[in-house]
Design a protein around this motif. Structure first.
Motif, PDB file in Angstrom:
ATOM      1  N   UNK A  24       1.076  -1.406  -0.019  1.00 52.06           N
ATOM      2  CA  UNK A  24       0.221  -0.059   0.458  1.00 52.06           C
ATOM      3  C   UNK A  24       1.056   1.184   0.264  1.00 52.06           C
ATOM      4  N   UNK A  25       0.629   2.780  -0.957  1.00 50.97           N
ATOM      5  CA  UNK A  25       1.219   3.554  -0.710  1.00 50.97           C
ATOM      6  C   UNK A  25       0.192   5.146  -0.721  1.00 50.97           C
ATOM      7  N   UNK A  26       0.519   5.895  -0.321  1.00 47.61           N
ATOM      8  CA  UNK A  26      -0.377   6.789  -0.090  1.00 47.61           C
ATOM      9  C   UNK A  26       0.530   7.890  -1.622  1.00 47.61           C
ATOM     10  N   UNK A  27      -0.280   8.826  -2.517  1.00 45.69           N
ATOM     11  CA  UNK A  27       0.276   9.796  -2.880  1.00 45.69           C
ATOM     12  C   UNK A  27       0.738  10.453  -2.187  1.00 45.69           C
ATOM     13  N   UNK A  28       1.542  11.862  -3.027  1.00 46.70           N
ATOM     14  CA  UNK A  28       1.731  13.039  -1.981  1.00 46.70           C
ATOM     15  C   UNK A  28       0.725  13.978  -1.454  1.00 46.70           C
ATOM     16  N   UNK A  29      -0.532  14.044  -2.381  1.00 47.61           N
ATOM     17  CA  UNK A  29      -0.994  15.077  -1.728  1.00 47.61           C
ATOM     18  C   UNK A  29      -2.265  14.176  -0.792  1.00 47.61           C
ATOM     19  N   UNK A  30      -2.717  12.485  -0.966  1.00 51.79           N
ATOM     20  CA  UNK A  30      -3.211  11.794   0.583  1.00 51.79           C
ATOM     21  C   UNK A  30      -4.514  11.676  -0.289  1.00 51.79           C
ATOM     22  N   UNK A  31      -4.175  11.382  -1.777  1.00 48.43           N
ATOM     23  CA  UNK A  31      -5.908  12.193  -2.384  1.00 48.43           C
ATOM     24  C   UNK A  31      -6.447  10.804  -2.954  1.00 48.43           C
ATOM     25  N   UNK A  32      -5.224   9.908  -3.372  1.00 51.12           N
ATOM     26  CA  UNK A  32      -5.555   9.057  -3.799  1.00 51.12           C
ATOM     27  C   UNK A  32      -4.395   7.441  -2.920  1.00 51.12           C
ATOM     28  N   UNK A  33      -4.745   6.217  -2.782  1.00 51.81           N
ATOM     29  CA  UNK A  33      -3.747   5.166  -2.736  1.00 51.81           C
ATOM     30  C   UNK A  33      -4.309   4.219  -3.631  1.00 51.81           C
ATOM     31  N   UNK A  34      -2.333   3.805  -4.122  1.00 53.14           N
ATOM     32  CA  UNK A  34      -2.432   2.464  -4.696  1.00 53.14           C
ATOM     33  C   UNK A  34      -2.047   1.386  -3.892  1.00 53.14           C
ATOM     34  N   UNK A  35      -2.320   0.678  -4.869  1.00 52.93           N
ATOM     35  CA  UNK A  35      -2.340  -1.100  -4.032  1.00 52.93           C
ATOM     36  C   UNK A  35      -1.908  -1.910  -4.560  1.00 52.93           C
ATOM     37  N   UNK A  36      -1.319  -2.513  -4.474  1.00 56.62           N
ATOM     38  CA  UNK A  36      -0.071  -4.153  -5.254  1.00 56.62           C
ATOM     39  C   UNK A  36      -1.047  -5.139  -4.641  1.00 56.62           C
ATOM     40  N   UNK A  37      -1.327  -6.133  -5.257  1.00 57.10           N
ATOM     41  CA  UNK A  37      -1.468  -7.102  -5.156  1.00 57.10           C
ATOM     42  C   UNK A  37      -1.688  -9.105  -5.742  1.00 57.10           C
ATOM     43  N   UNK A  38      -1.904  -9.950  -4.847  1.00 59.16           N
ATOM     44  CA  UNK A  38      -1.080 -11.484  -5.921  1.00 59.16           C
ATOM     45  C   UNK A  38      -2.042 -11.973  -6.763  1.00 59.16           C
ATOM     46  N   UNK A  39      -2.986 -10.884  -6.971  1.00 66.47           N
ATOM     47  CA  UNK A  39      -3.835 -11.224  -8.244  1.00 66.47           C
ATOM     48  C   UNK A  39      -3.241  -9.892  -9.431  1.00 66.47           C
ATOM     49  N   UNK A  40      -1.912 -10.021  -9.325  1.00 70.45           N
ATOM     50  CA  UNK A  40      -1.559  -9.719 -10.358  1.00 70.45           C
ATOM     51  C   UNK A  40      -2.020  -8.097 -10.803  1.00 70.45           C
ATOM     52  N   UNK A  41      -2.500  -7.252 -10.710  1.00 72.00           N
ATOM     53  CA  UNK A  41      -3.007  -6.221 -10.195  1.00 72.00           C
ATOM     54  C   UNK A  41      -2.827  -5.569  -9.580  1.00 72.00           C
ATOM     55  N   UNK A  42      -2.218  -3.675  -9.888  1.00 73.75           N
ATOM     56  CA  UNK A  42      -2.334  -2.814  -8.969  1.00 73.75           C
ATOM     57  C   UNK A  42      -3.073  -1.541  -9.347  1.00 73.75           C
ATOM     58  N   UNK A  43      -4.012  -1.321  -7.764  1.00 68.72           N
ATOM     59  CA  UNK A  43      -5.078  -0.052  -7.907  1.00 68.72           C
ATOM     60  C   UNK A  43      -4.598   0.939  -7.284  1.00 68.72           C
ATOM     61  N   UNK A  44      -5.532   1.516  -8.217  1.00 70.29           N
ATOM     62  CA  UNK A  44      -5.629   2.570  -7.221  1.00 70.29           C
ATOM     63  C   UNK A  44      -7.150   3.122  -6.428  1.00 70.29           C
ATOM     64  N   UNK A  45      -6.932   3.589  -5.595  1.00 68.10           N
ATOM     65  CA  UNK A  45      -8.178   4.042  -5.286  1.00 68.10           C
ATOM     66  C   UNK A  45      -8.090   5.914  -5.040  1.00 68.10           C
ATOM     67  N   UNK A  46      -9.365   6.257  -5.693  1.00 68.28           N
ATOM     68  CA  UNK A  46      -9.232   7.672  -5.272  1.00 68.28           C
ATOM     69  C   UNK A  46     -10.095   7.365  -3.424  1.00 68.28           C
ATOM     70  N   UNK A  47      -9.729   8.452  -2.574  1.00 65.99           N
ATOM     71  CA  UNK A  47     -10.160   7.925  -1.913  1.00 65.99           C
ATOM     72  C   UNK A  47     -11.454   9.284  -1.407  1.00 65.99           C
ATOM     73  N   UNK A  48     -11.680   9.773  -2.365  1.00 64.57           N
ATOM     74  CA  UNK A  48     -13.287  10.801  -2.306  1.00 64.57           C
ATOM     75  C   UNK A  48     -14.401   9.301  -2.565  1.00 64.57           C
ATOM     76  N   UNK A  49     -15.448  10.672  -1.927  1.00 63.06           N
ATOM     77  CA  UNK A  49     -16.599   9.056  -1.458  1.00 63.06           C
ATOM     78  C   UNK A  49     -17.160   9.080  -3.932  1.00 63.06           C
ATOM     79  N   UNK A  50     -17.828   8.103  -3.656  1.00 64.34           N
ATOM     80  CA  UNK A  50     -18.223   8.289  -4.331  1.00 64.34           C
ATOM     81  C   UNK A  50     -16.669   8.453  -5.875  1.00 64.34           C
ATOM     82  N   UNK A  51     -16.182   7.948  -5.688  1.00 57.61           N
ATOM     83  CA  UNK A  51     -14.855   7.845  -7.263  1.00 57.61           C
ATOM     84  C   UNK A  51     -14.898   6.518  -7.243  1.00 57.61           C
ATOM     85  N   UNK A  52     -15.148   6.060  -8.855  1.00 60.16           N
ATOM     86  CA  UNK A  52     -14.313   4.817  -9.659  1.00 60.16           C
ATOM     87  C   UNK A  52     -12.697   4.487  -8.553  1.00 60.16           C
TER      88      UNK A  52
END
Length: 468
Positions: A24-52
């Protein structure tokens, strides 16, 4: 004991990975969170509600580590497919593959100026890469077993690496040499990182312990044994006063380094907790577990202006001789057990957000590599609006990508035969890079053997002269 208002609070869980979350790792602004997984993917989560959320697909095997660049314009990932990837976090999925390791890559991390990248691998090496040129600069060989983790110091002059050879090594990036080594005979370190001032290193042990080492005085400062299973990851609060740990026992622990004690035990994951990280300002932290969940927490117990803290830490890492007035020395080394009073936080009974559903996930496949950083415009780094994404699909993205590549080839005037020839050249260069990496490793081993022979010869010669 802290009051309820000061205790950490689980903000919400994120679910989207199909397997264990390894980083897991935050962006500098802490507005996004990046995650890695054994499922061969990485994801970026927008931390504001109702975001993709955005799922990036490109690695051919499990993704073991993820890290935002200091400015947040790039994302680095490491994988068991033996590669490191640099991504532009946008819907185009542009990434550049860095090849050089000959075994699984366990970790990847940017330097604090964002110019360099360090990776650690099961090939027993630590490699340093140029971010702008996207090429290998040099390798460090002295570990005798798999290297689990490697991190830059805040000033970028040092690298700390930990290995299953039970050592934590400190490297000088200028001279490219190992200048110190800390040995843990009770078990091997899974993870190691510098404190914000760059004067100490924390290591997470397979023997259930967390240790703090002073790299200037070369001694153990603190030794905690608060977990019931191996510790997989640690993260320093930006103030340097707190350390959070993640363990296979399913808990997170928060340690007060000034008082030298455990202050919080956090529950929430159903199984081992594999990764944890504070945001750049320390107001949040995130954890990833074997249950595939990402938990976002609010820190609460220490808030401050991160820019002011950075100013203090900048003064701490100057080259003047210690002791430094701004350095905080933890108390003398002593063992801590689980009997000390601490606060248990179980979010099953008190979750800040139980109503927000998991965000919709947009899957993005990797596209051909991008140019140098000078070619990256600010517009490319912005996420699209929800309305734009709603009209796109995976098939459309693939068609657009193929069409774009065809148009580029047409504009440049490349014939199919020339394109195939260039692809073959690139493949041959990749093979050559791997060959050079192997030769580097063998040369290092030969040099070590030669050095050992010379040392033995110097010991034998005086004995022969005495006998004469």
């Amino acid at each position: 004991m802290a009051s309820a208002l000061e205790d950490p609070v689980l903000i919400r869980p994120f679910r989207g990975h199909g397997a264990a979350v390894t980083g897991v790792g935050f962006s500098a602004s802490a507005a996004e969170l990046a995650t890695s997984s054994l499922d061969r993917c990485l994801m970026i989560w927008k931390l504001k509600k109702q975001c993709r959320a955005y799922k990036f697909v490109g690695h051919s095997d499990a993704v073991t580590s993820v890290n935002f660049s200091p400015e947040g314009q790039l994302l680095a990932s490491a994988s068991q497919d033996r590669t490191v990837r640099l991504w532009i976090p946008c819907i185009h999925g542009e990434s550049s593959v860095l090849k050089g390791h000959t075994a699984s890559v366990r970790s990847v991390s940017f330097s604090h100026d964002g110019h360099l990248l360090v990776s650690a691998s099961n090939d027993k090496s630590v490699k340093i890469w140029s971010v702008q040129r996207r090429r290998l600069l040099f390798s460090l060989f002295q570990h005798t077993h798999w290297v689990r983790c490697a991190k830059f110091s805040p000033d970028g002059r040092l690298i700390a690496s930990c290995s299953e050879d039970k050592s934590v090594k400190i490297w000088d990036t200028v001279n490219k040499t190992c200048i110190d080594s800390f040995i843990d005979y009770e078990g091997f370190p899974n993870f190691a990182d510098f404190n914000p001032s760059g004067t100490c290193i924390a290591s997470a042990g397979s023997n259930h312990t967390v240790k703090l080492w002073d790299i200037r005085m070369n001694k153990l400062l603190q030794h905690y044994k608060v977990h019931r299973a191996e510790v997989n990851c640690v993260s320093f609060h930006p103030s340097g006063n707190y350390l959070i740990t993640a363990s296979t026992d399913g808990t997170l622990k928060i340690l007060d380094l000034l008082e030298g004690r455990l202050i919080y035990t956090l529950h929430g994951h159903k199984g081992p907790v594999l990764s944890v990280a504070f945001s750049k300002g320390g107001e949040k932290f995130a954890s990833g577990g074997a249950d595939g969940q990402v938990l976002l927490w609010k820190t609460n117990f220490d808030s401050f202006d991160y820019k002011e803290v950075l100013k203090h830490h900048f003064r701490r890492i100057q080259t003047d001789d210690p002791p430094h007035l701004l350095d905080i020395y933890p108390r003398s080394p002593h063992l801590h057990d689980e009997k000390l009073q601490s606060v248990e936080v179980n979010p099953t009974f008190d979750v800040a957000d139980t109503l927000t559903v998991d965000p919709p996930v947009v899957e993005i496949s990797s596209s051909p590599s991008f140019g140098t950083l000078d070619d990256v415009s600010n517009e490319d780094l912005q996420y699209p609006s929800a309305s734009v994404l709603a009209t796109s699909s995976k098939r459309k993205s693939e068609n657009e990508s193929e069409s774009a590549m065809h148009n580029v080839d047409k504009e440049i005037g490349l014939s199919p035969s020339l394109g195939n020839a260039l692809e073959n050249i690139v493949e041959q260069l990749d093979v050559l890079t791997l060959t050079i990496s192997i030769l580097e490793q063998r040369l290092t081993l030969t040099e070590d053997k030669l050095k050992e022979c010379l040392e033995n010869q110097q010991k034998i010669l005086p004995q022969g002269r005495q006998e004469e």
